[in-house]
Scaffold this active site. Structure first.
Site, PDB file in Angstrom:
ATOM      1  N   ARG A   1      73.152   2.433  24.833  1.00 22.85           N
ATOM      2  CA  ARG A   1      73.342   3.923  24.435  1.00 22.85           C
ATOM      3  C   ARG A   1      74.625   4.470  24.871  1.00 22.85           C
ATOM      4  O   ARG A   1      75.121   4.201  26.144  1.00 22.85           O
ATOM      5  CB  ARG A   1      72.081   4.762  25.103  1.00 22.85           C
TER       6      ARG A   1
ATOM      7  N   ARG B   1      56.313  16.193  30.962  1.00 25.40           N
ATOM      8  CA  ARG B   1      56.436  14.573  31.151  1.00 25.40           C
ATOM      9  C   ARG B   1      55.118  14.246  32.447  1.00 25.40           C
ATOM     10  O   ARG B   1      55.045  13.432  32.909  1.00 25.40           O
ATOM     11  CB  ARG B   1      57.748  14.367  31.963  1.00 25.40           C
TER      12      ARG B   1
ATOM     13  N   ARG C   1      62.767   4.490  35.623  1.00 25.22           N
ATOM     14  CA  ARG C   1      62.505   5.446  34.713  1.00 25.22           C
ATOM     15  C   ARG C   1      61.049   5.012  33.958  1.00 25.22           C
ATOM     16  O   ARG C   1      60.492   5.801  33.512  1.00 25.22           O
ATOM     17  CB  ARG C   1      63.386   5.689  33.845  1.00 25.22           C
TER      18      ARG C   1
ATOM     19  N   ARG D   1      75.605   7.099  30.340  1.00 25.69           N
ATOM     20  CA  ARG D   1      74.751   8.113  31.348  1.00 25.69           C
ATOM     21  C   ARG D   1      74.632   6.977  32.562  1.00 25.69           C
ATOM     22  O   ARG D   1      74.419   5.989  32.317  1.00 25.69           O
ATOM     23  CB  ARG D   1      73.604   8.329  30.618  1.00 25.69           C
TER      24      ARG D   1
ATOM     25  N   LYS E   1      63.777   9.710  20.855  1.00 23.27           N
ATOM     26  CA  LYS E   1      63.391  10.938  20.874  1.00 23.27           C
ATOM     27  C   LYS E   1      64.609  12.063  20.328  1.00 23.27           C
ATOM     28  O   LYS E   1      64.444  12.821  19.405  1.00 23.27           O
ATOM     29  CB  LYS E   1      62.500  11.549  22.015  1.00 23.27           C
TER      30      LYS E   1
HETATM   31  P1  ADP Z   1      65.604   9.255  23.547  1.00 25.09           P
HETATM   32  O1  ADP Z   1      65.925  10.641  23.455  1.00 25.09           O
HETATM   33  O2  ADP Z   1      64.000   8.927  23.567  1.00 25.09           O
HETATM   34  O3  ADP Z   1      65.806   8.819  25.291  1.00 25.09           O
HETATM   35  P2  ADP Z   1      67.594   8.338  22.147  1.00 25.09           P
HETATM   36  O4  ADP Z   1      67.394   8.974  21.021  1.00 25.09           O
HETATM   37  O5  ADP Z   1      68.658   8.634  22.910  1.00 25.09           O
HETATM   38  O6  ADP Z   1      66.366   8.187  23.035  1.00 25.09           O
HETATM   39  O7  ADP Z   1      67.769   6.729  21.566  1.00 25.09           O
HETATM   40  C1  ADP Z   1      68.091   5.576  22.668  1.00 25.09           C
HETATM   41  C2  ADP Z   1      69.311   4.546  22.075  1.00 25.09           C
HETATM   42  O8  ADP Z   1      68.651   3.952  21.010  1.00 25.09           O
HETATM   43  C3  ADP Z   1      70.354   5.462  21.420  1.00 25.09           C
HETATM   44  O9  ADP Z   1      71.541   4.500  21.582  1.00 25.09           O
HETATM   45  C4  ADP Z   1      69.984   5.434  20.028  1.00 25.09           C
HETATM   46  O10 ADP Z   1      71.344   5.265  19.253  1.00 25.09           O
HETATM   47  C5  ADP Z   1      69.075   4.227  19.766  1.00 25.09           C
HETATM   48  N1  ADP Z   1      68.025   4.352  18.844  1.00 25.09           N
HETATM   49  C6  ADP Z   1      67.385   5.455  18.495  1.00 25.09           C
HETATM   50  N2  ADP Z   1      66.446   5.490  17.550  1.00 25.09           N
HETATM   51  C7  ADP Z   1      66.582   3.970  17.114  1.00 25.09           C
HETATM   52  C8  ADP Z   1      65.904   3.119  16.338  1.00 25.09           C
HETATM   53  N3  ADP Z   1      64.876   3.611  15.633  1.00 25.09           N
HETATM   54  N4  ADP Z   1      66.188   1.925  16.369  1.00 25.09           N
HETATM   55  C9  ADP Z   1      67.379   1.292  16.843  1.00 25.09           C
HETATM   56  N5  ADP Z   1      68.018   2.139  17.877  1.00 25.09           N
HETATM   57  C10 ADP Z   1      67.514   3.281  17.964  1.00 25.09           C
HETATM   58  P1  ADP Z   2      65.281   9.985  28.473  1.00 23.78           P
HETATM   59  O1  ADP Z   2      65.108  10.706  27.404  1.00 23.78           O
HETATM   60  O2  ADP Z   2      66.370   8.885  28.221  1.00 23.78           O
HETATM   61  O3  ADP Z   2      64.321   9.795  29.395  1.00 23.78           O
HETATM   62  P2  ADP Z   2      66.068  12.539  29.438  1.00 23.78           P
HETATM   63  O4  ADP Z   2      67.518  13.178  29.021  1.00 23.78           O
HETATM   64  O5  ADP Z   2      65.017  13.271  28.686  1.00 23.78           O
HETATM   65  O6  ADP Z   2      65.991  11.223  29.215  1.00 23.78           O
HETATM   66  O7  ADP Z   2      65.905  13.038  30.851  1.00 23.78           O
HETATM   67  C1  ADP Z   2      66.877  12.493  31.834  1.00 23.78           C
HETATM   68  C2  ADP Z   2      66.201  12.603  33.126  1.00 23.78           C
HETATM   69  O8  ADP Z   2      66.049  14.044  33.600  1.00 23.78           O
HETATM   70  C3  ADP Z   2      64.909  11.887  33.512  1.00 23.78           C
HETATM   71  O9  ADP Z   2      64.787  10.689  34.059  1.00 23.78           O
HETATM   72  C4  ADP Z   2      64.372  12.938  34.631  1.00 23.78           C
HETATM   73  O10 ADP Z   2      65.078  12.508  36.068  1.00 23.78           O
HETATM   74  C5  ADP Z   2      64.899  14.368  34.391  1.00 23.78           C
HETATM   75  N1  ADP Z   2      64.032  15.060  33.501  1.00 23.78           N
HETATM   76  C6  ADP Z   2      64.191  15.470  32.092  1.00 23.78           C
HETATM   77  N2  ADP Z   2      63.024  16.027  31.740  1.00 23.78           N
HETATM   78  C7  ADP Z   2      62.139  16.273  32.627  1.00 23.78           C
HETATM   79  C8  ADP Z   2      60.553  16.630  32.984  1.00 23.78           C
HETATM   80  N3  ADP Z   2      59.998  17.313  31.788  1.00 23.78           N
HETATM   81  N4  ADP Z   2      60.136  16.303  34.272  1.00 23.78           N
HETATM   82  C9  ADP Z   2      60.877  16.138  35.199  1.00 23.78           C
HETATM   83  N5  ADP Z   2      62.111  15.556  35.042  1.00 23.78           N
HETATM   84  C10 ADP Z   2      62.836  15.546  33.959  1.00 23.78           C
END
Ligand code: ADP
Ligand code: ADP
Length: 225
Positions: free
Chosen positions: A132, A93, A175, A164, A18
């Site tokens: 990541r 969420r 998660r 992280r 995302k």
């Molecule tokens: P989110 O915001 O949904 O948690 P991220 O954008 O941080 O996801 O992506 C999670 C990990 O996967 C990061 O290390 C990113 O570089 C990698 N990643 C993102 N999109 C892709 C993809 N289409 N193919 C392979 N790796 C990806």
């Molecule tokens: P990712 O895309 O890898 O799941 P985020 O950076 O979006 O990670 O979120 C990290 C953490 O922050 C989540 O695991 C949760 O604890 C908290 N968080 C983020 N957004 C929300 C939300 N909309 N509601 C509740 N908790 C949230």
């Protein structure tokens, strides 16, 4: 709603890509970017009361309580730069969060343009999250799929990349479980409203981005008819 206003939601499991897609979409469209995870981490770094409250939930892979997250998002959406369109990443969420957003949009006379669901199987999620690495400014890399030019350093500002604390294997499982229990009901929620658009997140970042961009272009055309 003006035909140019885009109010988008990125939905999908943790690690689906995302944030990666958001970075690209913000280059295509002038959207206020509202990422709740980033906002909560920022609050934690600043040592605010909000950050302190959120920390324990985040560290164990739980969701931060709805009332906390809803408060910060609704405040952010009323800021000037979010009036002409926004990109929500990581919110809503839960169903109560989606309901609160719908109510606020109704009050403001605005509507959600589309919900972009990025789908990735759980096995792939674990690989993505374990590799990541992030910069302090929030730029995301992957040790294998998207490595920085210089190992361990951000391409943009040269700062050290870190993992992280909630990207550890145990917390990732928690998660993912939360995602399936509390967040995935939003897929039906938005499908019923006709807002859901699905994307195969297991494709490359560029392919996913191309598909999303094409979908947004179509939505805009439909809006002008
Ligand atoms: P989110 O915001 O949904 O948690 P991220 O954008 O941080 O996801 O992506 C999670 C990990 O996967 C990061 O290390 C990113 O570089 C990698 N990643 C993102 N999109 C892709 C993809 N289409 N193919 C392979 N790796 C990806
Ligand atoms: P990712 O895309 O890898 O799941 P985020 O950076 O979006 O990670 O979120 C990290 C953490 O922050 C989540 O695991 C949760 O604890 C908290 N968080 C983020 N957004 C929300 C939300 N909309 N509601 C509740 N908790 C949230």
């Amino acid at each position: 709603m003006s035909s140019t206003e885009l109010n988008l939601i990125l939905l999908g499991p943790p690690g689906a890509g995302k944030g990666t897609q958001a970075e690209r979409l913000r280059e295509d469209f002038p959207l206020a970017y509202v990422a709740t995870g980033d906002m909560l981490r920022e609050a934690r770094r600043e040592g605010s009361e909000l950050g302190g409250k959120a920390q324990e939930f985040m560290a164990r892979g739980d969701l931060v309580p709805d009332e906390i997250v809803i408060g910060i998002v609704l405040e952010r959406l009323s800021a000037d730069d979010a009036r002409d369109g926004f990109l929500l990443d990581g919110f809503p969420r839960t169903v109560p969060q989606a309901d609160a957003l719908a109510e606020e949009m109704g009050k403001l006379g605005r509507r959600i343009t589309a919900v972009l669901l990025v789908e990735v199987p759980d096995e792939e999620i674990v690989k993505r999250i374990s590799g990541r690495r992030v910069s302090k400014a929030g730029r995301t890399y992957h040790v294998e799929y998207d490595p920085p030019k210089r190992a361990g350093r951000c391409d943009v500002d040269g700062t050290q990349l870190v993992q992280r604390e909630d990207d550890s294997p145990e917390v990732v499982q928690a998660r993912l479980k939360k995602y399936h229990e509390a967040t995935s009901p939003l897929i039906d929620y938005y499908e019923v409203l006709g807002l859901l658009r699905r994307f195969d997140g297991s494709r490359s970042p560029t392919e996913v981005h191309d598909h999303i961009r094409a979908t947004i272009a179509t939505l805009r055309l439909e809006d002008q008819l």
